[in-house]
Structures are given as C-alpha cells and as structure tokens.
Design an enzyme around this catalytic site. Structure first.
Site, PDB file in Angstrom:
ATOM      1  N   CYS A  63      -8.768  -6.124   5.144  1.00 40.71           N
ATOM      2  CA  CYS A  63      -7.868  -7.119   4.562  1.00 40.71           C
ATOM      3  C   CYS A  63      -8.450  -7.742   3.299  1.00 40.71           C
ATOM      4  O   CYS A  63      -9.393  -8.531   3.359  1.00 40.71           O
ATOM      5  CB  CYS A  63      -7.547  -8.205   5.577  1.00 40.71           C
ATOM      6  SG  CYS A  63      -6.219  -9.292   5.021  1.00 40.71           S
ATOM      7  N   CYS A 181      -3.370  -4.769  -1.748  1.00 44.86           N
ATOM      8  CA  CYS A 181      -3.287  -5.076  -0.320  1.00 44.86           C
ATOM      9  C   CYS A 181      -3.312  -3.757   0.445  1.00 44.86           C
ATOM     10  O   CYS A 181      -2.467  -2.896   0.186  1.00 44.86           O
ATOM     11  CB  CYS A 181      -1.986  -5.829  -0.022  1.00 44.86           C
ATOM     12  SG  CYS A 181      -1.630  -6.038   1.740  1.00 44.86           S
TER      13      CYS A 181
END
Length: 233
Positions: A63, A181
C-alpha cells in the site's frame, strides 16, 4: 498487487528462465482514510512475521498511500523495521515498499517532472503529492479520482485510464505515473498510454516489481509493462 505483480512475473517467465511463486499476508482496510491506513500500517509487523515464517526471497509492502500518509520519508523507516522483523524471525528477506519503489524507480529513470493519477480522495492525494515532492520531484499535475471504497478501487477497469490520462497535463514531463496505487489496476493500459502519449509510463505495481527483481539480482525486463521494466534500468 495480488493480481498485477503475478501477471507481470508470468509475462517475464515467457522471455526469461526464472520461475516465481507468490504468497501474501493481508492487513485489514476497507475505506481509504487516514485513520484506517494508520491502523493498517500498525499491522504490518505481523505480516512480516508470517511471511518470513515461509522463508520468502523478497517481501513487498503493497500500500503506497499507507506509507506516504505516515510522514515524509517513512518508507525508509518502514522498510528497515520490517526487514529487521524477518531477521529476528530467522527468515531474513529484503523488504520493498511500493512507496519506496516508486521513488527509487523515478530516480533510476532520472525523472524530475512528473504527473500522477491516484484513486484517493483529494486530501490523501495531496499527501502523496507532498511526499513525492519532498523526495525531490516536481509533480506538474495530478488527478484524484476520489474513490473511498478500497474494493471499488480494486475492481476498476484498467482500460478506463486510457481516457483518464488525457485529463492530466503532460506538458514537459519526464514520466507519467498511471496509477500511484497498487490497488488500482493499470497494467493493461500502460503500453497503450505509453504508445499514445510518447511519454515513459510507470505504475506503483510496476515499480514494486522492478524493485523486487533488483533485490533478487535478476534482469528487470518484462514485456509490455512500461518503461521501467524495459530492461534499461
């Protein structure tokens, strides 16, 4: 990351001899908010312990925004701490974060001026932009898709980016970050956007794969995965 990085490595297997297995330990997070990201990051030690039980050759922290929302330069602290967890568990493994991999990938490409696309809400996107700029890059333009639900981010059609990227200014940039992302799919769109724009294109997932291959001492060449995985870096 659980879909795109295995796909990238399978593509690599079509041209190079190494073979890979993929293993994961999950940190819980449903909504992409700063408070949930902080709770998720606090769970990363457990994940490092679990994966090092299985004696991984390299471990990736998936992440990007969880790291970048924790303050400037936090990827270095996280990588050091988690790698030390693997040492203490008797299963020492190099540790890669997607945040650190994006910074290192852009550095390897000698990028200075970039534009980025993020699925995050605007406040989190600003944290990502500030983090990247603190590392010495100029973020010329960015797009925040403002999707708070993490499952919705992961379920997006990657080819939607073929139109979305046109909303971002590409004027005099060195690199376009098509997805900052690892949760937002972009792999299928990378070669299309790179070909159409004439600008080197990367994603957080592609950068993470590149960094993993570097840590393993392997050639960083993968077909149709963007400029960073061309084998030139």
């Amino acid at each position: 990351m659980e879909t795109e990085i295995p796909t990238v490595l399978r593509a690599r297997e079509s041209v190079l001899p190494e073979r890979f297995t993929f293993h994961s330990s999950r940190m819980r997070m449903k909504h992409v908010t700063k408070s949930e990201l902080e709770r998720m990051d606090a769970d990363s030690d457990r994940c490092a312990d679990e994966l090092s039980d299985a004696r991984m050759d390299v471990i990736g922290y998936a992440c990007l925004v969880a790291i970048m929302s924790m303050g400037h330069g936090y990827h270095r602290q996280s990588e050091l701490r988690l790698q030390q967890r693997t040492v203490l568990n008797g299963g020492s493994a190099p540790l890669v974060t997607s945040a650190g991999a994006l910074i290192d990938g852009l550095t390897a490409m000698k990028a200075r001026r970039i534009s980025i696309i993020c699925p995050y809400m605007k406040p989190l996107t600003r944290l990502v932009v500030d983090y990247i700029e603190n590392e010495g890059f100029e973020v010329h333009d960015y797009c925040a898709l403002e999707i708070p639900d993490n499952l919705e981010v992961g379920a997006r059609d990657p080819m939607a980016l073929v139109e979305i990227y046109k909303k971002v200014s590409l004027a005099n940039i060195d690199v376009l970050v098509l997805s900052a992302c690892v949760q937002m799919p972009s792999l299928a769109a990378i070669p299309v956007v790179q070909g159409a724009s004439g600008i080197p294109v990367v994603s957080a997932a592609a950068c993470t794969t590149w960094q993993m291959l570097k840590k393993l001492g392997l050639a960083t060449k993968v077909p149709s995965a963007g400029a960073l995985l061309s084998g030139d870096y």
